[in-house]
Design a protein around this motif. Sequence first.
Motif, short mmCIF file in Angstrom:
data_model
loop_
_atom_site.label_atom_id
_atom_site.label_comp_id
_atom_site.label_asym_id
_atom_site.label_seq_id
_atom_site.Cartn_x
_atom_site.Cartn_y
_atom_site.Cartn_z
N PHE A 66 -75.67 -42.72 11.21
CA PHE A 66 -75.71 -41.89 12.41
C PHE A 66 -74.44 -42.20 13.21
CE2 PHE A 66 -80.11 -42.59 11.14
CZ PHE A 66 -80.58 -41.29 11.07
N PRO A 67 -73.47 -41.29 13.22
CA PRO A 67 -72.13 -41.63 13.70
C PRO A 67 -72.05 -42.00 15.17
CG PRO A 67 -72.31 -39.26 13.27
CD PRO A 67 -73.54 -39.90 12.71
N ASP A 68 -72.86 -41.38 16.01
CA ASP A 68 -72.77 -41.64 17.45
C ASP A 68 -73.65 -42.80 17.91
OD1 ASP A 68 -70.87 -39.66 18.15
OD2 ASP A 68 -72.41 -38.12 17.94
N MET A 69 -74.43 -43.35 17.00
CA MET A 69 -75.26 -44.49 17.33
C MET A 69 -74.51 -45.79 17.06
SD MET A 69 -79.07 -43.61 15.96
CE MET A 69 -80.05 -42.28 16.65
N THR A 70 -74.87 -46.85 17.75
CA THR A 70 -74.28 -48.15 17.48
C THR A 70 -74.83 -48.69 16.17
OG1 THR A 70 -76.02 -49.40 18.59
CG2 THR A 70 -74.15 -48.64 19.96
N VAL A 71 -74.21 -49.76 15.71
CA VAL A 71 -74.68 -50.45 14.51
C VAL A 71 -76.14 -50.86 14.67
CG1 VAL A 71 -74.45 -52.61 13.21
CG2 VAL A 71 -72.42 -51.24 13.73
N GLU A 72 -76.44 -51.48 15.79
CA GLU A 72 -77.81 -51.95 16.01
C GLU A 72 -78.80 -50.78 16.05
OE1 GLU A 72 -80.28 -54.52 19.32
OE2 GLU A 72 -78.25 -55.17 18.77
N GLU A 73 -78.42 -49.69 16.69
CA GLU A 73 -79.31 -48.52 16.74
C GLU A 73 -79.52 -47.93 15.34
OE1 GLU A 73 -78.18 -46.98 21.27
OE2 GLU A 73 -77.03 -46.26 19.53
N ASN A 74 -78.46 -47.89 14.54
CA ASN A 74 -78.60 -47.43 13.16
C ASN A 74 -79.59 -48.31 12.39
OD1 ASN A 74 -76.71 -45.27 11.64
ND2 ASN A 74 -75.68 -45.96 13.52
N LEU A 75 -79.47 -49.61 12.56
CA LEU A 75 -80.36 -50.52 11.86
C LEU A 75 -81.82 -50.31 12.28
CD1 LEU A 75 -78.23 -53.79 11.93
CD2 LEU A 75 -78.71 -52.35 9.95
N LEU A 76 -82.02 -50.11 13.56
CA LEU A 76 -83.38 -49.90 14.04
C LEU A 76 -83.99 -48.60 13.52
CD1 LEU A 76 -83.05 -51.24 17.71
CD2 LEU A 76 -84.17 -52.35 15.76
N MET A 77 -83.13 -47.63 13.21
CA MET A 77 -83.64 -46.40 12.60
C MET A 77 -84.30 -46.69 11.24
SD MET A 77 -83.19 -43.83 14.62
CE MET A 77 -83.25 -42.35 13.62
N GLY A 78 -83.85 -47.75 10.61
CA GLY A 78 -84.44 -48.13 9.33
C GLY A 78 -85.87 -48.62 9.42
N THR A 79 -86.33 -48.94 10.63
CA THR A 79 -87.70 -49.43 10.80
C THR A 79 -88.72 -48.30 10.93
OG1 THR A 79 -87.64 -49.54 13.23
CG2 THR A 79 -86.79 -51.46 12.03
N ILE A 80 -88.26 -47.06 11.01
CA ILE A 80 -89.18 -45.94 11.26
C ILE A 80 -90.36 -45.91 10.27
CG2 ILE A 80 -89.35 -43.41 11.14
CD1 ILE A 80 -86.70 -43.28 12.65
#
Length: 238
Positions: free
Chosen positions: A92-106
């Motif tokens: 997700f280009p506009d998200m931070t690294v940490e936000e991208n990682l948290l998307m993986g918990t969905i």
Amino acid sequence: MKAPILELRNVDVFYGPIQALREVSLEIHEGETVSLIGANGAGKSTLLMSIFGQPRASGGAILYRGEDISKKSSHYVASNGIAQSPEGRRVFPDMTVEENLLMGTIPIGMTHAAEDLQRMFELFPRLKERRNQRAMTMSGGEQQMLAIARALMSRPKILLLDEPSLGLAPIVVKHIFQTLRDLAKGGMTIFLVEQNANHALKLSDRAYVMVNGEIRMSGTGRELLEDPQVREAYLGGH
């Protein structure tokens, strides 16, 4: 031997009138690293996507822990222990690294999120350095690390990787494959689709060769590395 954790039995997949996969059968056992190699356009990525039902198999069965998942939703597949790091990274280009990682918990929820973030930062120290940086500003290699780490955040039983070395510098490829080797040693089950046959076969317990949507050869990683046909077609004859 135990039943496979993931098995494809005579799977057919079509894009409209065009048949992309033809009676594909393969199996992956828990704790194995298995590769699927073949030329660009052979159907490798289609096979991975069909496990998530996009596109759906029109024939045969896709079994995960003995259950046919070929008609299940993508969310069902992800929440039951299969994760994919897609071709082209697709962070997700506009998200931070940490936000991208948290998307993986969905698929599994946030219960272990803090613990697993730390584990990803240990596995990929570069991501820790970049945790507040937007994904679009990172290099291709860093984005690939992020895509793999995001998939691991769902605590998968099996990790599907689609062309993790594509377009990356050799030194980055070496680092990523070393990380995959470490994951495999830790017991992770890995199914790897990869055009870089040399790296893939060296990493793998077993491997399959796909040609025009069909499985044409299979064997241990070492057997295929030493096979004259494979060497000529995928290893430049070396």
